[in-house]
Design an enzyme around this catalytic site. Sequence first.
Site, mmCIF file in Angstrom:
data_model
loop_
_atom_site.group_PDB
_atom_site.id
_atom_site.type_symbol
_atom_site.label_atom_id
_atom_site.label_comp_id
_atom_site.label_asym_id
_atom_site.label_seq_id
_atom_site.Cartn_x
_atom_site.Cartn_y
_atom_site.Cartn_z
ATOM 1 C CE1 TYR A 144 -3.935 2.207 0.555
ATOM 2 C CE2 TYR A 144 -2.609 3.232 2.271
ATOM 3 C CZ TYR A 144 -3.721 3.244 1.451
ATOM 4 O OH TYR A 144 -4.620 4.285 1.524
ATOM 5 C CB VAL A 186 -8.887 2.903 14.746
ATOM 6 C CG1 VAL A 186 -8.747 4.354 14.299
ATOM 7 C CG2 VAL A 186 -8.944 2.819 16.254
ATOM 8 C CB THR A 209 -1.007 10.293 17.637
ATOM 9 O OG1 THR A 209 0.050 10.557 16.693
ATOM 10 C CG2 THR A 209 -0.510 10.420 19.051
ATOM 11 C CG ASP A 270 0.047 0.957 14.050
ATOM 12 O OD1 ASP A 270 -0.633 1.288 13.061
ATOM 13 O OD2 ASP A 270 -0.184 1.355 15.206
ATOM 14 N NE ARG A 272 7.619 4.535 16.091
ATOM 15 C CZ ARG A 272 8.936 4.560 16.063
ATOM 16 N NH1 ARG A 272 9.617 4.310 17.146
ATOM 17 N NH2 ARG A 272 9.582 4.836 14.943
HETATM 18 N N1 LIG Z 1 -10.170 6.636 4.200
HETATM 19 C C1 LIG Z 1 -8.949 7.025 4.523
HETATM 20 O O1 LIG Z 1 -8.671 7.268 5.685
HETATM 21 C C2 LIG Z 1 -7.895 7.197 3.470
HETATM 22 C C3 LIG Z 1 -6.672 7.728 3.852
HETATM 23 C C4 LIG Z 1 -5.675 7.894 2.900
HETATM 24 C C5 LIG Z 1 -5.919 7.597 1.581
HETATM 25 N N2 LIG Z 1 -7.125 7.103 1.225
HETATM 26 C C6 LIG Z 1 -7.332 6.755 -0.184
HETATM 27 O O2 LIG Z 1 -8.605 7.201 -0.634
HETATM 28 C C7 LIG Z 1 -9.156 6.268 -1.554
HETATM 29 C C8 LIG Z 1 -10.541 5.841 -1.105
HETATM 30 O O3 LIG Z 1 -10.472 5.263 0.182
HETATM 31 P P1 LIG Z 1 -11.782 4.765 0.967
HETATM 32 O O4 LIG Z 1 -11.536 4.974 2.404
HETATM 33 O O5 LIG Z 1 -12.982 5.323 0.334
HETATM 34 O O6 LIG Z 1 -11.682 3.202 0.694
HETATM 35 P P2 LIG Z 1 -12.740 2.135 0.165
HETATM 36 O O7 LIG Z 1 -12.074 0.805 0.319
HETATM 37 O O8 LIG Z 1 -14.061 2.347 0.804
HETATM 38 O O9 LIG Z 1 -12.874 2.518 -1.366
HETATM 39 C C9 LIG Z 1 -12.031 2.044 -2.368
HETATM 40 C C10 LIG Z 1 -12.891 1.674 -3.581
HETATM 41 O O10 LIG Z 1 -12.033 1.222 -4.639
HETATM 42 C C11 LIG Z 1 -12.582 0.033 -5.188
HETATM 43 N N3 LIG Z 1 -11.471 -0.735 -5.777
HETATM 44 C C12 LIG Z 1 -10.439 -1.339 -5.131
HETATM 45 N N4 LIG Z 1 -9.626 -1.926 -6.002
HETATM 46 C C13 LIG Z 1 -10.140 -1.682 -7.249
HETATM 47 C C14 LIG Z 1 -9.741 -2.040 -8.554
HETATM 48 N N5 LIG Z 1 -8.643 -2.774 -8.786
HETATM 49 N N6 LIG Z 1 -10.505 -1.626 -9.594
HETATM 50 C C15 LIG Z 1 -11.639 -0.890 -9.389
HETATM 51 N N7 LIG Z 1 -12.061 -0.534 -8.157
HETATM 52 C C16 LIG Z 1 -11.309 -0.923 -7.102
HETATM 53 C C17 LIG Z 1 -13.253 -0.652 -4.025
HETATM 54 O O11 LIG Z 1 -14.213 -1.613 -4.390
HETATM 55 C C18 LIG Z 1 -13.862 0.542 -3.290
HETATM 56 O O12 LIG Z 1 -15.138 0.853 -3.786
HETATM 57 C C19 LIG Z 1 -8.143 5.136 -1.679
HETATM 58 O O13 LIG Z 1 -7.327 5.379 -2.794
HETATM 59 C C20 LIG Z 1 -7.313 5.260 -0.416
HETATM 60 O O14 LIG Z 1 -6.010 4.775 -0.586
HETATM 61 C C21 LIG Z 1 -8.116 6.878 2.131
HETATM 62 O O1 LIG Z 2 -4.445 8.021 6.691
HETATM 63 C C1 LIG Z 2 -3.847 7.241 6.002
HETATM 64 O O2 LIG Z 2 -2.995 7.596 5.204
HETATM 65 C C2 LIG Z 2 -4.125 5.772 6.117
HETATM 66 O O3 LIG Z 2 -4.870 5.609 7.276
HETATM 67 C C3 LIG Z 2 -5.374 4.336 7.567
HETATM 68 O O4 LIG Z 2 -4.329 3.493 8.069
HETATM 69 P P1 LIG Z 2 -4.179 3.411 9.675
HETATM 70 O O5 LIG Z 2 -3.940 4.757 10.241
HETATM 71 O O6 LIG Z 2 -3.216 2.358 10.031
HETATM 72 O O7 LIG Z 2 -5.668 3.022 10.039
HETATM 73 P P2 LIG Z 2 -6.383 2.159 11.124
HETATM 74 O O8 LIG Z 2 -6.418 0.726 10.738
HETATM 75 O O9 LIG Z 2 -7.670 2.822 11.354
HETATM 76 O O10 LIG Z 2 -5.457 2.256 12.422
HETATM 77 C C4 LIG Z 2 -5.260 3.455 13.136
HETATM 78 C C5 LIG Z 2 -4.677 3.131 14.496
HETATM 79 O O11 LIG Z 2 -5.684 2.518 15.263
HETATM 80 C C6 LIG Z 2 -5.203 1.348 15.870
HETATM 81 N N1 LIG Z 2 -6.356 0.420 16.008
HETATM 82 C C7 LIG Z 2 -6.986 -0.071 14.909
HETATM 83 C C8 LIG Z 2 -8.089 -0.876 15.061
HETATM 84 C C9 LIG Z 2 -8.552 -1.196 16.361
HETATM 85 O O12 LIG Z 2 -9.560 -1.920 16.573
HETATM 86 N N2 LIG Z 2 -7.895 -0.662 17.409
HETATM 87 C C10 LIG Z 2 -6.819 0.147 17.276
HETATM 88 O O13 LIG Z 2 -6.267 0.607 18.276
HETATM 89 C C11 LIG Z 2 -4.087 0.847 14.955
HETATM 90 O O14 LIG Z 2 -3.140 0.099 15.685
HETATM 91 C C12 LIG Z 2 -3.502 2.159 14.463
HETATM 92 O O15 LIG Z 2 -2.523 2.611 15.363
HETATM 93 C C13 LIG Z 2 -6.132 3.894 6.343
HETATM 94 O O16 LIG Z 2 -6.825 2.748 6.546
HETATM 95 C C14 LIG Z 2 -5.294 3.887 5.116
HETATM 96 O O17 LIG Z 2 -5.999 3.518 3.979
HETATM 97 C C15 LIG Z 2 -4.874 5.301 4.922
HETATM 98 O O18 LIG Z 2 -4.103 5.436 3.785
#
Ligand SMILES: NC(=O)c1ccc[n+]([C@@H]2O[C@H](COP(=O)([O-])OP(=O)(O)OC[C@H]3O[C@@H](n4cnc5c(N)ncnc54)[C@H](O)[C@@H]3O)[C@@H](O)[C@H]2O)c1
Ligand SMILES: O=C(O)[C@H]1O[C@H](OP(=O)(O)OP(=O)(O)OC[C@H]2O[C@@H](n3ccc(=O)[nH]c3=O)[C@H](O)[C@@H]2O)[C@H](O)[C@@H](O)[C@@H]1O
Length: 314
Positions: A144, A186, A209, A270, A272
């Site tokens: 990722y 989370v 955080t 993960d 920090r």
């Molecule tokens: N939500 C966050 O906190 C977060 C943080 C950082 C970046 N992003 C980025 O934002 C975007 C959207 O995230 P989200 O939280 O809505 O996630 P999500 O998983 O809900 O949405 C992703 C969508 O992409 C589709 N998808 C996955 N692989 C595909 C493929 N090969 N072809 C076509 N469709 C595909 C999935 O079915 C889904 O509908 C992602 O690119 C993610 O990396 C999200």
């Molecule tokens: O912001 C981003 O760039 C990224 O943030 C998340 O990644 P992450 O922060 O690891 O997301 P979580 O799985 O929600 O975890 C956040 C924190 O919560 C903690 N956690 C997670 C789940 C849980 O039940 N309890 C818990 O304490 C994890 O250890 C971690 O420290 C997203 O899922 C990624 O797609 C995104 O790109």
Amino acid sequence: MRILVTGGAGFIGSHLVDKLMENEKNEVIVVDNYFTGSKDNVSQWIGHPRFELIRHDVTEPLLIEVDQIYHLACPASPIFYKYNPVKTIKTNVIGTLNMLGLAKRVGARILLTSTSEVYGDPLVHPQDESYWGNVNPIGVRSCYDEGKRVAETLMFDYHRQHGIEIRIARIFNTYGPRMNIDDGRVVSNFIAQAIRDEPLTVQLPGTQTRSFCYVSDMVDGLIRLMEGDNTGPINIGNPGEFTMLELAETVKETINSDVKIVTVENTPDDPRQRKPDITKAKELLGWEPKVKLREGLPLMEEDFRKRLGILRKN
Ligand SMILES: NC(=O)c1ccc[n+]([C@@H]2O[C@H](COP(=O)([O-])OP(=O)(O)OC[C@H]3O[C@@H](n4cnc5c(N)ncnc54)[C@H](O)[C@@H]3O)[C@@H](O)[C@H]2O)c1
Ligand SMILES: O=C(O)[C@H]1O[C@H](OP(=O)(O)OP(=O)(O)OC[C@H]2O[C@@H](n3ccc(=O)[nH]c3=O)[C@H](O)[C@@H]2O)[C@H](O)[C@@H](O)[C@@H]1O
């Protein structure tokens, strides 16, 4: 304006589609393979004359005519992106290459949703866009975070080599209605656990955080970036920073004061700490988040209760 949203049936994508559809001059085409997204998220638009939904995997080429591309397709929750890491990296690399090829053929502007994970386990705090990151290239999260780093590189190479108009958003943790209930992130975990009267699982050490941005703020930032003149990368996120223990306490106070908080094992690599420096977004996009965590959590609770069919006690 004809606008393609890849991953538009997902969490952020479907909210973006709602906003884009508000403008009667827009036609919106969603492309999604439904890996983590669902037709339910865009069901309100199915049959609308300005809306089209296509089942398609972005790792395969796509031939359509559009003016703008919001390229979101990629699983975002760590449990889903780690489930099939080879597919995740193909989606990031080949998927982005295909969308850039499409942008080049039709002369469309393309926006990539990159991630704060490009900063890895950051040694600089808060993170601004000039920081190159501290990323493990061979770890379980690399499909990722390295995948998104290559996607950013491809965007800039197409920009420099072919003059493609690019926009890169580095998104920090975003939450809100329509997140998958059991997707393992989370905020969705804690809210579902609080509603189901299950203990909130804080992964150790609990002092790590994150900064949580409500989805309507995120969508506003993405549209401003697309419509503006800056390529980015630009951080889009909420600088309010919480430890996971603080988040659990906040969910407990807001949603279910009886629920227990337990600690559980964490997963490798993960990060920090994570907090965006949003100076650039403020200056270049005139954007900053409006919704505070304590305001956003109840909005998400309402959506989760409806989908889980569990009403609030008393
Ligand atoms: N939500 C966050 O906190 C977060 C943080 C950082 C970046 N992003 C980025 O934002 C975007 C959207 O995230 P989200 O939280 O809505 O996630 P999500 O998983 O809900 O949405 C992703 C969508 O992409 C589709 N998808 C996955 N692989 C595909 C493929 N090969 N072809 C076509 N469709 C595909 C999935 O079915 C889904 O509908 C992602 O690119 C993610 O990396 C999200
Ligand atoms: O912001 C981003 O760039 C990224 O943030 C998340 O990644 P992450 O922060 O690891 O997301 P979580 O799985 O929600 O975890 C956040 C924190 O919560 C903690 N956690 C997670 C789940 C849980 O039940 N309890 C818990 O304490 C994890 O250890 C971690 O420290 C997203 O899922 C990624 O797609 C995104 O790109």
